[in-house]
Write an enzyme that holds these catalytic residues in place. Structure first.
Site, PDB file in Angstrom:
ATOM      1  CD  GLU A 108      -2.863  -1.297   0.167  1.00 27.74           C
ATOM      2  OE1 GLU A 108      -3.140  -0.341  -0.474  1.00 27.74           O
ATOM      3  OE2 GLU A 108      -3.048  -2.621  -0.156  1.00 27.74           O
ATOM      4  CB  CYS A 125      -1.174   7.007   0.840  1.00 25.13           C
ATOM      5  SG  CYS A 125      -2.282   6.389   1.843  1.00 25.13           S
TER       6      CYS A 125
END
Length: 490
Positions: free
Chosen positions: A257, A291
């Site tokens: 991720e 993110c």
């Protein structure tokens, strides 16, 4: 924001200079953790190296067998108790998480709330159906069942460390695995020790969870350890590429991720005030160190000038400072290296023709919320993940151009479209290459019960959370049963 030192989930005396292997053990070396908001030492924790990782994996493998054989309701009860313990001591945990990460108190409180949900959901997982009966020939029972992998290695980042650690730790344990967790050394409490405290207090058997703050050598040892069949990594794309390569060499399952350069498309029929508020949150929450942060704001040209003016005005009035004061909207960048990266990207983009409409300055680690206009493809502000509080304005003329600009990136994590016409927004959204899509919202969203993941430079196409967790932390075993051995023609 005083820390309740007596709380069982925020007592630094418990883990001063130590590591966790089911108990708090003395470490061969220590790490001094600096509070970003003040620049002063916050606490000192143990530092793990390769030998500590090797020992942890050995112990975790031994403990995992008994845990996998534990009755599902007993495993579930551990997570129910852990959620209740964290709920009881939420204020103390949130305050220390905020200080360690440089976030405002509301950010620490959000992490704790989401962590409680993660623990509650983990409590439900052991009672979930774990297989299927498959069609087969008469006289043969054919079934497929999901079994724990063994020991899961988890490497987590500094930005939302509690959530981004626990979203792997909790489901991995719940389905019968053991876990070796290496939190970012800048946030060892938020990324690991609070989890250890809560689960230990809840009765998790010893040896199943190991928390080992350390450097790159500890991370590499965990990825290479032969007793660890899976690595779950959350962090930068550059680090993820290295971990993916190393894990592939050792034939390990890997969940990556990674970063994002997320686009928020604002169409010309949008409510400008609401759009500006959404952009500001997506670009500036936790100083843009997310993110999913809104890295590119694609605005239809007819409203671009007015939206830019309103966003710049908002940015100039957002207070920045030590989050411990409780009077700020933005805290510090995590450290000097990350601050320099933000500064370098902004300076290079301005040199290439971008215009600073607000911000672009810093005092120490406190970077002002920034608005850049005239951003174009090829500029670093358009291409690279900034991981700082920078909103980049890119005008477009028509919907096709918006789609083309949004997809002009190697990343594929999150995107948003804001419009008075849901149909128009959906038509655009369906053509965006992204793992997460939000219509009439900004790009930062995760309810921890949803599958979360990206493609391209944002990850390897895996997802964590919600319905994805059983698939992620188990492997399939096909089983057939017959009453007697058949006669074969050999």
């Amino acid at each position: 924001m005083d820390i309740q030192a007596a709380s069982p989930v925020a007592d630094a005396a418990t883990w001063q200079g130590k590591l966790f292997d089911g108990q708090w053990i003395a470490a061969p070396a220590t790490l001094e953790v600096i509070e970003p908001g003040t620049g002063k030492p916050l606490h000192t924790v143990g530092k793990a190296g390769p030998s500590e990782v090797t020992a942890a994996v050995t112990r975790a493998r031994a403990a995992q067998r008994g845990w996998a054989a534990t009755a599902p309701r007993e495993r579930a009860a551990v997570f129910h108790r852990a959620a209740a313990i964290l709920q009881e001591h939420a204020a103390a945990a949130a305050a220390l998480i905020a200080r360690e990460t440089g976030g405002i108190l509301a950010k620490g409180e959000h992490e704790v709330r989401e962590a409680i949900v993660l623990l509650q959901r983990a409590a439900a997982m052991p009672l979930h159906a774990t297989g299927q009966v498959l069609p087969s020939v008469p006289g043969r029972l054919s079934l497929a069942r999901q079994l724990p992998l063994g020991v899961i290695g988890v490497i987590s980042p500094f930005n939302f460390p509690l959530v981004l650690s626990l979203r792997s730790v909790a489901p991995a344990l719940a389905v019968g695995n053991a876990v070796v967790l290496k939190p970012d050394p800048r946030t060892p409490y938020a990324g690991g020790f609070v989890i250890a405290e809560v689960l230990a207090a809840a009765g998790l058997p010893e040896g199943l969870l190991h928390v080992l703050p350390g450097g790159a050598d500890a991370g590499q040892a965990l990825v290479e350890a032969p007793g660890v069949p899976m690595i779950a990594f959350t962090g930068s794309t550059a680090a993820g590429r290295r971990i993916g390569e190393l894990a592939g060499r050792h034939l390990k399952k890997v969940s990556l991720e990674l970063g994002g350069k997320n686009a928020l498309i604002v169409l010309d029929d949008a409510d400008l005030d609401k759009a500006v508020s959404a952009i500001a949150f997506g670009a500036y929450f936790h100083q843009g160190q997310i993110c999913m942060a809104t890295g590119r704001v694609l605005v239809q040209r007819g409203i671009a000038a007015e939206l830019t003016r309103r966003l710049a005005e908002k940015a100039r009035h957002l207070p920045v400072g030590d989050p411990a004061t409780g009077q700020v909207a933005l805290g510090p960048i995590i450290d000097q290296r990350q601050l320099q990266n933000v500064k370098d990207i902004v300076d290079a983009s301005v040199a290439a023709g971008a215009v600073v409409e607000a911000g672009g300055t810093h005092e120490g680690l406190f970077y002002a919320p920034t608005v850049l206009s005239n951003v174009r493809p090829g500029m670093r502000a358009f291409e690279e993940e900034v991981f700082g509080p920078v909103a980049n304005i890119i005008p477009f003329d028509h919907d096709e151009e918006a789609i083309e600009l949004a997809n002009a990136t190697e990343y594929g994590l999150s995107a948003g479209v804001i419009s008075a016409s849901v149909g128009r927004a959906m038509a655009i959204g369906e053509r965006l290459h992204t793992g997460l899509l939000h219509i009439n919202d900004q790009t930062v969203a995760d309810e921890v019960v949803n599958p979360f993941g990206g493609t391209g430079a944002s990850g390897n196409g895996t997802s964590v959370g919600g319905p994805a967790d059983w698939e992620q932390y188990t492997h399939w075993q096909w089983v057939t049963v017959k009453d007697a051995v058949p006669q074969y023609p050999f």
